[in-house]
Enzyme design. Structure first.
Site, PDB file in Angstrom:
ATOM      1  N   ASP A 129      78.040  32.341  18.901  1.00 53.57           N
ATOM      2  CA  ASP A 129      78.078  33.239  20.067  1.00 53.57           C
ATOM      3  C   ASP A 129      78.331  32.486  21.380  1.00 53.57           C
ATOM      4  O   ASP A 129      78.673  33.089  22.391  1.00 53.57           O
ATOM      5  CB  ASP A 129      76.802  34.108  20.164  1.00 53.57           C
ATOM      6  N   HIS A 182      65.859  24.421  20.685  1.00 53.89           N
ATOM      7  CA  HIS A 182      66.427  25.574  19.984  1.00 53.89           C
ATOM      8  C   HIS A 182      66.522  25.208  18.514  1.00 53.89           C
ATOM      9  O   HIS A 182      65.619  24.560  17.990  1.00 53.89           O
ATOM     10  CB  HIS A 182      67.795  25.888  20.628  1.00 53.89           C
TER      11      HIS A 182
HETATM   12 ZN   LIG Z   1      71.734  29.702  19.581  1.00 51.60          ZN
HETATM   13 ZN   LIG Z   2      72.836  32.441  21.612  1.00 56.17          ZN
END
Ligand SMILES: [Zn+2]
Ligand SMILES: [Zn+2]
Length: 325
Positions: free
Chosen positions: A75, A148
């Protein structure tokens, strides 16, 4: 140079090209944020359809430009080949630098032939993890690692004004006549009057602290982000979920709006802009996450695609906003 002209030259413009988290919706594209300053465009992330959003925003494809990719999740990069293709087809001339995690080099290389990259402009991809990446005339971009899934970066954009405010009355009091000597002093050059040397610091304030905008990328709250965000004029933060989905946020390495607001308050930022929020909040136009954040940090707004924010030393203000339908 008048104070008004100076203010315009020293103005950041943030344009949200995409504000969707993970899945684009009818009204919100994948993540992409352009920050424009003195004709330079800095693009952060390049989600799907960034090329058309870039065109709609009127940012110009042959500008001095650099692209920064926070991490390699689709994304955030899936629109990069399309944007490069557009630049290639429309004959961009200026060289382009792209910064991001090491996988980005292979990603761009694989699409190079189909895009026709290198035919009209030179593209260089740099594998980076942290530190100062790019700088030009007092404008600079620094990356810092965030938390993340895999290597992910946040970015800090700063502008350091080279000189502080010039005070004509101080120059006058020191016997410097109005005219070219004032100009020299205002531009940071020492002057001589009747054999006396007058230094710029005698008639000007020290440079103000840098103007700073921070973009989190995708992350959990973390120390490096807090450190970077401290004192920022604007913190652009992902806020994928509301607090009732905190387990999901922890599992997938995202933030809730509440966590973003807590961090903004602790970092003492001036404005918090929430972006990259889940499609599940589109039905009520993001009210849940916005209200939740505002309970902790009142100066919070919710980004929408093509929203523009101007940022100067006088503060940040939204200049155009289109609510999605
Ligand atoms: Zn991500
Ligand atoms: Zn993302």
């Amino acid at each position: 140079m008048s104070r008004e002209v100076r203010a315009i030259l020293d103005m950041f413009e943030i344009v949200f090209l995409g504000t969707g988290g993970s899945i684009p919706t009818e009204g919100r594209n994948h993540p992409a944020i352009a920050i424009r300053f003195q004709g330079v465009v800095l693009l952060f992330d390049a989600g799907e359809d960034v090329q058309r959003q870039y065109m709609r925003a009127g940012l110009g494809l042959n500008r001095p430009m650099a692209i920064f990719v926070s991490h390699i999740h689709a994304d955030h990069v899936i629109g990069l080949p399309g944007l490069l293709l557009r630049m290639s087809l429309l004959g961009r001339q200026r060289p382009l630098e792209i910064f991001g995690p090491k996988e980005l080099i292979e990603y761009v290389r694989m699409t190079r032939d189909s895009i026709g990259l290198g035919t009209t402009f030179e593209t260089t991809v740099y594998a980076v993890d942290e530190g100062r990446l790019w700088g030009h005339n007092g404008l600079s971009v620094r990356a810092f690692p965030v938390k993340h899934r895999g290597l992910a970066l946040g970015f800090e954009v700063t502008y350091q004004r080279p000189r502080g405010k010039f005070h004509p009355e101080r120059a006058e009091a020191l016997g410097v006549p109005r005219g070219p000597l004032w100009h020299n002093l205002a531009m940071g050059k020492a002057v001589e009057i009747d054999g006396r040397r007058i230094e710029p610091h005698e008639v000007s304030d020290p440079p103000p602290s840098p103007l700073k905008i921070v973009y989190t990328g995708d992350t959990r709250p973390c120390e490096s982000l807090l450190e970077a965000a401290t004192g920022a004029e604007v913190l652009i933060s992902e806020a994928m979920y509301a607090s009732d989905k905190v387990d999901l946020a922890q599992e997938r390495g995202h933030m809730t709006a509440r966590e973003a607001a807590e961090l903004a308050a602790e970092a003492d930022v001036k404005l918090l802009v929430l972006t990259h929020y889940s499609p599940r909040y589109d039905l009520e136009r993001g009210a849940t996450i916005l209200n939740e954040a505002r309970e902790l940090f009142s100066n919070t707004i919710l980004a929408h695609d093509l929203m523009r924010i101007e940022v100067t030393w006088q503060g940040a203000r939204v200049v155009a906003s289109r609510q999605y339908s």
